[in-house]
Design a protein around this motif. Structure first.
Motif, short mmCIF file in Angstrom:
data_model
loop_
_atom_site.label_atom_id
_atom_site.label_comp_id
_atom_site.label_asym_id
_atom_site.label_seq_id
_atom_site.Cartn_x
_atom_site.Cartn_y
_atom_site.Cartn_z
N PRO A 1 0.83 -1.19 0.00
CA PRO A 1 0.00 0.00 0.00
C PRO A 1 0.87 1.25 0.00
N THR A 2 0.47 2.22 -0.80
CA THR A 2 1.22 3.46 -0.87
C THR A 2 0.93 4.27 0.38
N MET A 3 1.98 4.69 1.04
CA MET A 3 1.82 5.49 2.24
C MET A 3 2.26 6.90 1.90
N ALA A 4 1.60 7.86 2.47
CA ALA A 4 1.90 9.24 2.17
C ALA A 4 3.29 9.62 2.65
N THR A 5 3.92 10.47 1.87
CA THR A 5 5.20 11.01 2.29
C THR A 5 4.93 12.36 2.93
N SER A 6 5.96 13.02 3.34
CA SER A 6 5.81 14.32 4.00
C SER A 6 5.07 15.28 3.08
N THR A 7 4.01 15.88 3.59
CA THR A 7 3.21 16.79 2.78
C THR A 7 3.89 18.13 2.57
N SER A 8 4.94 18.43 3.33
CA SER A 8 5.63 19.70 3.17
C SER A 8 6.69 19.64 2.07
N LEU A 9 6.90 18.48 1.46
CA LEU A 9 7.89 18.35 0.41
C LEU A 9 7.25 18.47 -0.96
N PRO A 10 7.93 19.15 -1.89
CA PRO A 10 7.44 19.13 -3.27
C PRO A 10 7.63 17.73 -3.85
N PRO A 11 6.99 17.43 -4.96
CA PRO A 11 7.05 16.07 -5.52
C PRO A 11 8.46 15.48 -5.67
N ASP A 12 9.43 16.27 -6.03
CA ASP A 12 10.79 15.74 -6.17
C ASP A 12 11.71 16.19 -5.04
N GLY A 13 11.13 16.67 -3.95
CA GLY A 13 11.93 17.19 -2.84
C GLY A 13 12.50 16.10 -1.98
N VAL A 14 13.51 16.48 -1.21
CA VAL A 14 14.16 15.56 -0.28
C VAL A 14 14.31 16.28 1.04
N PRO B 1 5.83 9.00 -3.86
CA PRO B 1 5.05 7.91 -3.26
C PRO B 1 5.93 6.68 -3.02
N ALA B 2 5.73 6.04 -1.90
CA ALA B 2 6.49 4.83 -1.57
C ALA B 2 6.18 3.74 -2.58
N SER C 1 22.02 4.23 -2.92
CA SER C 1 22.24 5.08 -4.09
C SER C 1 21.63 4.50 -5.36
N GLY C 2 21.34 3.21 -5.37
CA GLY C 2 20.73 2.57 -6.54
C GLY C 2 19.22 2.51 -6.50
N LEU C 3 18.61 3.05 -5.45
CA LEU C 3 17.15 3.03 -5.31
C LEU C 3 16.53 4.24 -5.99
N SER C 4 15.35 4.06 -6.54
CA SER C 4 14.59 5.18 -7.09
C SER C 4 14.06 6.02 -5.93
N ALA C 5 13.57 7.20 -6.23
CA ALA C 5 12.99 8.07 -5.18
C ALA C 5 11.84 7.35 -4.48
N ALA D 1 9.91 4.36 0.29
CA ALA D 1 9.40 3.13 0.89
C ALA D 1 10.32 2.65 2.02
N VAL D 2 11.62 2.77 1.85
CA VAL D 2 12.56 2.38 2.90
C VAL D 2 12.34 3.25 4.13
N ILE D 3 12.18 4.55 3.92
CA ILE D 3 11.97 5.46 5.04
C ILE D 3 10.67 5.13 5.77
N VAL D 4 9.63 4.83 5.01
CA VAL D 4 8.35 4.45 5.62
C VAL D 4 8.52 3.16 6.43
N ALA D 5 9.25 2.19 5.88
CA ALA D 5 9.47 0.93 6.58
C ALA D 5 10.28 1.13 7.86
N VAL D 6 11.27 2.02 7.81
CA VAL D 6 12.11 2.28 8.98
C VAL D 6 11.26 2.94 10.08
N ARG D 7 10.43 3.88 9.71
CA ARG D 7 9.55 4.52 10.70
C ARG D 7 8.56 3.53 11.28
#
Length: 144
Positions: A41-54, A68-69, A121-125, A130-136
């Protein structure tokens, strides 16, 4: 012993399902079908980030990705479990282990379960998200 053609048995079963929905006013909804390779399931990312933001912490660690994750359920579960195991080995408050764990993943060129078998470094955005969501989720004991 009497044999029934497969088509007749299938039609009878389908008719039973259709009729069981009658009278309720709504059609029965099919049960969701999921497999280990189905997208998680796609989980929301930070809403304060633009689509390509980090989002980067003061320590230089990527803590949010504006995408999106994207992962399979199996990859997500493995990443969450790997993070949870690492965090528990460190001891203390698991929420305080999120950034150190992400730093370790991002600094390493190793591929493992925490990064879907590829270096960070080989992962897509979407995969990084998704990794960040899994870690949280691991820090919150929500691996499944």
């Amino acid at each position: 012993m009497r044999r029934y053609p497969l088509g007749a048995v299938s039609a009878l079963a389908a008719g039973s399902v259709i009729l069981s929905g009658c009278g309720s006013g709504t059609a029965p909804e099919p049960a969701p079908q999921r497999s280990a390779s189905a997208p998680a399931p796609t989980m929301a990312t930070s809403t304060s980030l633009p689509p390509d933001g980090v989002g980067v912490s003061p320590g230089g660690v990527t803590t949010a990705v504006g995408a999106p994750a994207e992962s399979t359920e199996d990859d997500y579960f493995q990443a969450c479990l790997a993070a949870r195991t690492w965090m528990e080995q460190q001891g203390g408050d698991l929420a305080r282990q999120v950034e150190p764990y992400l730093k370790m993943l991002q600094d390493s060129q190793n591929a493992g379960l925490g990064t879907f078998g590829r270096p960070w470094s080989g992962l897509s955005a979407g995969e990084q998200s998704a990794v960040i969501v899994a870690v949280r989720a691991a820090a919150d004991a929500l691996c499944g």
